[in-house]
Design an enzyme around this catalytic site. Structure first.
Site, PDB file in Angstrom:
ATOM      1  N   SER A  85     -79.153-128.719 -25.419  1.00  0.00           N
ATOM      2  CA  SER A  85     -78.573-127.410 -24.896  1.00  0.00           C
ATOM      3  C   SER A  85     -78.177-128.046 -23.366  1.00  0.00           C
ATOM      4  O   SER A  85     -78.754-128.599 -22.605  1.00  0.00           O
ATOM      5  CB  SER A  85     -79.343-126.372 -24.867  1.00  0.00           C
TER       6      SER A  85
HETATM    7  N1  SAH Z   1     -83.868-127.625 -27.486  1.00  0.00           N
HETATM    8  C1  SAH Z   1     -83.310-128.524 -28.073  1.00  0.00           C
HETATM    9  C2  SAH Z   1     -82.122-128.164 -28.608  1.00  0.00           C
HETATM   10  C3  SAH Z   1     -81.756-128.663 -30.009  1.00  0.00           C
HETATM   11  S1  SAH Z   1     -80.373-128.090 -30.817  1.00  0.00           S
HETATM   12  C4  SAH Z   1     -83.154-129.785 -27.133  1.00  0.00           C
HETATM   13  O1  SAH Z   1     -83.515-129.600 -26.045  1.00  0.00           O
HETATM   14  O2  SAH Z   1     -82.754-130.745 -27.611  1.00  0.00           O
HETATM   15  C5  SAH Z   1     -81.011-126.790 -31.868  1.00  0.00           C
HETATM   16  C6  SAH Z   1     -81.745-127.664 -33.060  1.00  0.00           C
HETATM   17  O3  SAH Z   1     -82.458-126.684 -33.765  1.00  0.00           O
HETATM   18  C7  SAH Z   1     -81.507-128.713 -33.966  1.00  0.00           C
HETATM   19  O4  SAH Z   1     -82.168-129.937 -33.574  1.00  0.00           O
HETATM   20  C8  SAH Z   1     -81.544-128.077 -35.028  1.00  0.00           C
HETATM   21  O5  SAH Z   1     -81.875-129.122 -36.359  1.00  0.00           O
HETATM   22  C9  SAH Z   1     -82.519-127.233 -35.054  1.00  0.00           C
HETATM   23  N2  SAH Z   1     -82.730-125.851 -36.159  1.00  0.00           N
HETATM   24  C10 SAH Z   1     -81.904-125.440 -36.776  1.00  0.00           C
HETATM   25  N3  SAH Z   1     -82.363-124.479 -37.540  1.00  0.00           N
HETATM   26  C11 SAH Z   1     -83.634-124.853 -37.638  1.00  0.00           C
HETATM   27  C12 SAH Z   1     -84.859-124.048 -38.285  1.00  0.00           C
HETATM   28  N4  SAH Z   1     -84.486-123.412 -39.245  1.00  0.00           N
HETATM   29  N5  SAH Z   1     -85.998-124.672 -38.100  1.00  0.00           N
HETATM   30  C13 SAH Z   1     -86.318-125.605 -37.016  1.00  0.00           C
HETATM   31  N6  SAH Z   1     -85.169-126.239 -36.340  1.00  0.00           N
HETATM   32  C14 SAH Z   1     -84.100-125.747 -36.649  1.00  0.00           C
END
Ligand code: SAH
Length: 243
Positions: A85
């Protein structure tokens, strides 16, 4: 002549090699400070959030080819169609969470549940601002990579899980803070149930009429849940099941 490396030394050397070609080296602190100053100028951010942003080396969480963009205010690809993000959005969510009733009482985010570990950057920030963090990721290779990165940085009191975050994680509930980095049309019921008294949840929610996402802030008070909608945001979709 080099002596053979023992397994632990080998692991440390491997981790150092993974992180070495960042191209930022020792200068990263100055670049990071500049990012923090820009974020501080753009929005009201509490001191502990600014301190955490200054301390955590964002370039270590992205591919070395992208490390020179790590301190720009932009989302970057982390593989598997996912993104880390934008720092300003992460900062905004952390600031909102710090204003929750339990967080105000404790002086930190307390017991945290994070949905969407991704590369682990936000998890590292959360660990600095809380008592403990449970972070769930549904894509196994991302979860494993985050585990290796966070282990190399020796981030404490952090429990990483591979699973479907829509179910939350009941064994460690209730949580003072819940944060999601992926959005669906509804907040999963498990999150509402696992949010403790005085707890605050911040998550993107899709408005089906507009197809756009908004940040939702949900507080659990004595009379139930109180919900507010804030900024328009762009997060990846909250998916079901695991990969
Ligand atoms: N906070 C993270 C942002 C990653 S983007 C960072 O600092 O990198 C959001 C993430 O949510 C992705 O990796 C995606 O695979 C995950 N995601 C989406 N749906 C999900 C679910 N149901 N359970 C766990 N993770 C999920």
């Amino acid at each position: 002549m080099q002596r053979p490396q023992r397994p632990l030394e080998q692991a440390a050397a491997d981790a150092a090699r993974r992180h070495a070609p960042s191209g930022l080296g020792l200068d990263s602190q100055a670049v990071r400070q500049r990012m923090v100053r820009r974020l501080a100028a753009d929005g009201a951010l509490p001191e502990p959030v600014l301190d955490a942003l200054a301390a955590i080396e964002r370039h270590r969480f992205v591919d070395s080819a992208l490390a020179n963009q790590a301190y720009e205010d932009t989302a970057l690809p982390i593989g598997h169609g996912q993104t880390i993000s934008k720092p300003s959005v992460v900062a905004r969510m952390l600031a909102l969470l710090m204003q929750g009733e339990a967080a105000q009482r404790l002086g930190h985010l307390g017991r945290v549940l994070e949905i969407g570990t991704g590369c682990g950057y936000q998890a590292a920030l959360l660990a600095r601002l809380s008592h403990s963090v449970v972070s769930i990721e549904r894509v196994q290779p991302l979860s494993e990579r985050a585990r290796a990165t966070l282990a190399a940085l020796a981030v404490p009191r952090l429990h990483l899980l591979h699973g479907d975050g829509r179910l939350g994680y009941a064994p460690r509930a209730p949580y003072d803070t819940i944060i999601a980095a992926a959005g669906a049309a509804e907040l999963p019921t498990a999150w509402l149930e696992q949010l403790g008294a005085g707890g605050r949840l911040v998550a993107p929610v899709v408005d089906p009429a507009q197809g756009a996402q908004r940040l939702v802030v949900l507080d659990r008070g004595p009379g139930g849940w109180l919900r507010g909608e804030l900024d328009a945001v762009h997060f990846v979709p909250l998916k079901s099941g695991i990969e």
